[in-house]
Design a protein around this motif. Structure first.
Motif, mmCIF file in Angstrom:
data_model
loop_
_atom_site.group_PDB
_atom_site.id
_atom_site.type_symbol
_atom_site.label_atom_id
_atom_site.label_comp_id
_atom_site.label_asym_id
_atom_site.label_seq_id
_atom_site.Cartn_x
_atom_site.Cartn_y
_atom_site.Cartn_z
ATOM 1 N N LYS A 27 52.990 53.652 180.810
ATOM 2 C CA LYS A 27 53.224 52.602 179.831
ATOM 3 C C LYS A 27 54.640 52.673 179.289
ATOM 4 O O LYS A 27 55.274 51.668 179.043
ATOM 5 N N GLU A 28 55.153 53.872 179.106
ATOM 6 C CA GLU A 28 56.463 54.070 178.521
ATOM 7 C C GLU A 28 57.604 53.737 179.474
ATOM 8 O O GLU A 28 58.674 53.374 179.029
ATOM 9 N N GLU A 29 57.391 53.887 180.766
ATOM 10 C CA GLU A 29 58.483 53.727 181.710
ATOM 11 C C GLU A 29 58.807 52.258 181.931
ATOM 12 O O GLU A 29 57.983 51.490 182.395
ATOM 13 N N GLU A 30 60.029 51.888 181.600
ATOM 14 C CA GLU A 30 60.502 50.526 181.813
ATOM 15 C C GLU A 30 61.401 50.531 183.041
ATOM 16 O O GLU A 30 62.268 51.374 183.176
ATOM 17 N N GLN A 31 61.176 49.572 183.913
ATOM 18 C CA GLN A 31 62.003 49.445 185.102
ATOM 19 C C GLN A 31 62.624 48.062 185.114
ATOM 20 O O GLN A 31 61.903 47.064 185.091
ATOM 21 N N PRO A 32 63.957 47.982 185.122
ATOM 22 C CA PRO A 32 64.602 46.663 185.199
ATOM 23 C C PRO A 32 64.207 45.961 186.500
ATOM 24 O O PRO A 32 64.108 46.597 187.547
ATOM 25 N N ILE A 33 63.954 44.658 186.412
ATOM 26 C CA ILE A 33 63.621 43.880 187.603
ATOM 27 C C ILE A 33 64.349 42.546 187.550
ATOM 28 O O ILE A 33 64.802 42.102 186.500
ATOM 29 N N SER A 34 64.412 41.907 188.684
ATOM 30 C CA SER A 34 65.039 40.597 188.806
ATOM 31 C C SER A 34 64.050 39.509 188.395
ATOM 32 O O SER A 34 62.843 39.649 188.617
ATOM 33 N N GLU A 49 58.352 31.615 174.543
ATOM 34 C CA GLU A 49 58.750 32.561 173.490
ATOM 35 C C GLU A 49 60.248 32.474 173.197
ATOM 36 O O GLU A 49 60.680 32.725 172.081
ATOM 37 N N ALA A 50 61.031 32.120 174.200
ATOM 38 C CA ALA A 50 62.490 32.117 174.075
ATOM 39 C C ALA A 50 63.041 30.821 173.488
ATOM 40 O O ALA A 50 64.247 30.705 173.314
ATOM 41 N N LYS A 51 62.197 29.879 173.168
ATOM 42 C CA LYS A 51 62.670 28.597 172.661
ATOM 43 C C LYS A 51 63.783 28.798 171.631
ATOM 44 O O LYS A 51 63.591 29.483 170.643
ATOM 45 N N GLY A 52 64.954 28.249 171.923
ATOM 46 C CA GLY A 52 66.096 28.424 171.033
ATOM 47 C C GLY A 52 66.870 29.701 171.321
ATOM 48 O O GLY A 52 67.822 30.030 170.624
ATOM 49 N N GLY A 53 66.473 30.435 172.345
ATOM 50 C CA GLY A 53 67.141 31.676 172.705
ATOM 51 C C GLY A 53 67.299 31.786 174.210
ATOM 52 O O GLY A 53 67.053 30.836 174.943
ATOM 53 N N THR A 54 67.717 32.956 174.641
ATOM 54 C CA THR A 54 67.969 33.197 176.059
ATOM 55 C C THR A 54 67.274 34.485 176.502
ATOM 56 O O THR A 54 67.313 35.479 175.783
ATOM 57 N N ILE A 55 66.677 34.464 177.685
ATOM 58 C CA ILE A 55 66.124 35.684 178.265
ATOM 59 C C ILE A 55 67.296 36.432 178.892
ATOM 60 O O ILE A 55 67.947 35.924 179.802
ATOM 61 N N VAL A 56 67.585 37.620 178.348
ATOM 62 C CA VAL A 56 68.755 38.365 178.822
ATOM 63 C C VAL A 56 68.417 39.394 179.897
ATOM 64 O O VAL A 56 69.295 39.800 180.654
ATOM 65 N N ARG A 57 67.156 39.827 179.967
ATOM 66 C CA ARG A 57 66.763 40.736 181.045
ATOM 67 C C ARG A 57 65.242 40.813 181.132
ATOM 68 O O ARG A 57 64.537 40.467 180.199
ATOM 69 N N TRP A 58 64.791 41.296 182.292
ATOM 70 C CA TRP A 58 63.378 41.503 182.568
ATOM 71 C C TRP A 58 63.145 42.974 182.843
ATOM 72 O O TRP A 58 63.984 43.642 183.447
ATOM 73 N N GLU A 59 61.983 43.472 182.417
ATOM 74 C CA GLU A 59 61.584 44.846 182.698
ATOM 75 C C GLU A 59 60.114 44.844 183.106
ATOM 76 O O GLU A 59 59.344 43.984 182.689
ATOM 77 N N LYS A 60 59.754 45.818 183.913
ATOM 78 C CA LYS A 60 58.355 46.011 184.307
ATOM 79 C C LYS A 60 57.862 47.243 183.579
ATOM 80 O O LYS A 60 58.514 48.288 183.593
ATOM 81 N N GLU A 61 56.745 47.118 182.885
ATOM 82 C CA GLU A 61 56.145 48.227 182.131
ATOM 83 C C GLU A 61 54.707 48.388 182.586
ATOM 84 O O GLU A 61 53.837 47.647 182.150
ATOM 85 N N GLY A 62 54.454 49.348 183.449
ATOM 86 C CA GLY A 62 53.108 49.502 183.993
ATOM 87 C C GLY A 62 52.753 48.255 184.767
ATOM 88 O O GLY A 62 53.498 47.825 185.643
#
Length: 103
Positions: A27-34, A49-62
Protein backbone atom coordinates in the motif's frame (compact mmCIF):
# COMPACT_ATOMS: atom_id res chain seq x y z
CA UNK A 1 -0.90 -33.01 21.80
CA UNK A 2 -0.99 -29.64 23.58
CA UNK A 3 2.52 -28.78 22.30
CA UNK A 4 1.51 -29.64 18.73
CA UNK A 5 -1.52 -27.30 18.95
CA UNK A 6 0.65 -24.53 20.39
CA UNK A 7 3.14 -24.88 17.53
CA UNK A 8 0.36 -24.83 14.94
CA UNK A 9 -1.17 -21.73 16.54
CA UNK A 10 2.23 -19.99 16.55
CA UNK A 11 2.79 -20.80 12.87
CA UNK A 12 -0.66 -19.56 11.87
CA UNK A 13 -0.17 -16.34 13.84
CA UNK A 14 3.25 -15.76 12.25
CA UNK A 15 1.82 -16.36 8.79
CA UNK A 16 -1.04 -13.92 9.32
CA UNK A 17 1.30 -11.28 10.72
CA UNK A 18 3.63 -11.64 7.73
CA UNK A 19 0.69 -11.36 5.30
CA UNK A 20 -0.59 -8.16 6.90
CA UNK A 21 2.91 -6.65 6.88
CA UNK A 22 3.36 -7.42 3.18
CA UNK A 23 -0.02 -5.89 2.33
CA UNK A 24 0.77 -2.74 4.31
CA UNK A 25 4.09 -2.39 2.51
CA UNK A 26 2.42 -2.79 -0.90
CA UNK A 27 0.00 0.00 0.00
CA UNK A 28 2.83 2.37 0.85
CA UNK A 29 4.87 1.86 -2.31
CA UNK A 30 4.10 4.44 -4.96
CA UNK A 31 5.31 3.83 -8.49
CA UNK A 32 5.22 6.63 -11.06
CA UNK A 33 3.34 5.62 -14.21
CA UNK A 34 2.41 7.15 -17.53
CA UNK A 35 -1.12 8.42 -18.13
CA UNK A 36 -1.35 5.95 -21.03
CA UNK A 37 -1.14 3.13 -18.43
CA UNK A 38 -4.13 4.45 -16.47
CA UNK A 39 -7.58 2.92 -17.14
CA UNK A 40 -10.16 5.20 -18.76
CA UNK A 41 -12.51 5.05 -15.73
CA UNK A 42 -9.68 6.23 -13.46
CA UNK A 43 -8.77 9.06 -15.84
CA UNK A 44 -12.39 10.23 -15.97
CA UNK A 45 -12.69 10.25 -12.17
CA UNK A 46 -9.41 12.18 -11.90
CA UNK A 47 -10.51 14.75 -14.48
CA UNK A 48 -13.70 15.33 -12.47
CA UNK A 49 -11.58 15.85 -9.33
CA UNK A 50 -9.17 18.15 -11.18
CA UNK A 51 -11.83 20.60 -12.36
CA UNK A 52 -10.07 23.96 -12.34
CA UNK A 53 -6.69 22.28 -11.89
CA UNK A 54 -4.16 20.10 -13.67
CA UNK A 55 -3.11 16.48 -13.18
CA UNK A 56 0.65 16.78 -12.77
CA UNK A 57 1.52 13.09 -12.32
CA UNK A 58 0.16 9.58 -11.92
CA UNK A 59 1.24 6.94 -9.41
CA UNK A 60 0.28 3.31 -8.88
CA UNK A 61 -0.33 2.29 -5.25
CA UNK A 62 -1.02 -1.41 -4.89
CA UNK A 63 -4.07 -2.05 -7.05
CA UNK A 64 -5.21 1.59 -6.94
CA UNK A 65 -4.07 4.69 -8.80
CA UNK A 66 -3.22 8.15 -7.53
CA UNK A 67 -3.62 11.33 -9.53
CA UNK A 68 -1.71 14.31 -8.17
CA UNK A 69 -3.77 17.39 -8.93
CA UNK A 70 -2.36 20.93 -8.81
CA UNK A 71 -4.95 23.61 -8.04
CA UNK A 72 -3.74 27.08 -7.20
CA UNK A 73 -0.25 25.98 -6.07
CA UNK A 74 -1.68 23.26 -3.84
CA UNK A 75 -1.16 19.63 -4.78
CA UNK A 76 -3.71 17.04 -3.74
CA UNK A 77 -3.32 13.29 -4.13
CA UNK A 78 -6.53 11.55 -5.17
CA UNK A 79 -6.58 7.77 -4.74
CA UNK A 80 -8.86 6.00 -7.20
CA UNK A 81 -9.81 2.32 -7.61
CA UNK A 82 -9.40 0.67 -11.05
CA UNK A 83 -13.15 1.05 -11.65
CA UNK A 84 -13.04 4.83 -11.08
CA UNK A 85 -14.19 5.18 -7.47
CA UNK A 86 -12.43 7.90 -5.44
CA UNK A 87 -11.41 6.39 -2.11
CA UNK A 88 -9.33 9.17 -0.55
CA UNK A 89 -7.79 12.62 -0.92
CA UNK A 90 -4.73 14.00 0.84
CA UNK A 91 -2.40 17.00 0.80
CA UNK A 92 0.70 15.93 -1.12
CA UNK A 93 3.02 18.38 0.66
CA UNK A 94 2.12 16.83 4.04
CA UNK A 95 2.73 13.33 2.69
CA UNK A 96 6.19 14.23 1.42
CA UNK A 97 7.11 15.95 4.69
CA UNK A 98 6.09 12.81 6.63
CA UNK A 99 8.38 10.74 4.42
CA UNK A 100 11.24 13.20 4.98
CA UNK A 101 11.30 14.27 1.35
CA UNK A 102 11.99 17.81 0.26
CA UNK A 103 8.94 19.24 -1.38
Amino acid sequence: MKTKNTIIAALVTAGLTFGVTVQAKEKEEEQPISSSDVPQAVQQAAQAEAKGGTIVRWEKEGSNYEAVVDKGNKQTGVEITPDGKVVSRHDESKEHKEKGEKY
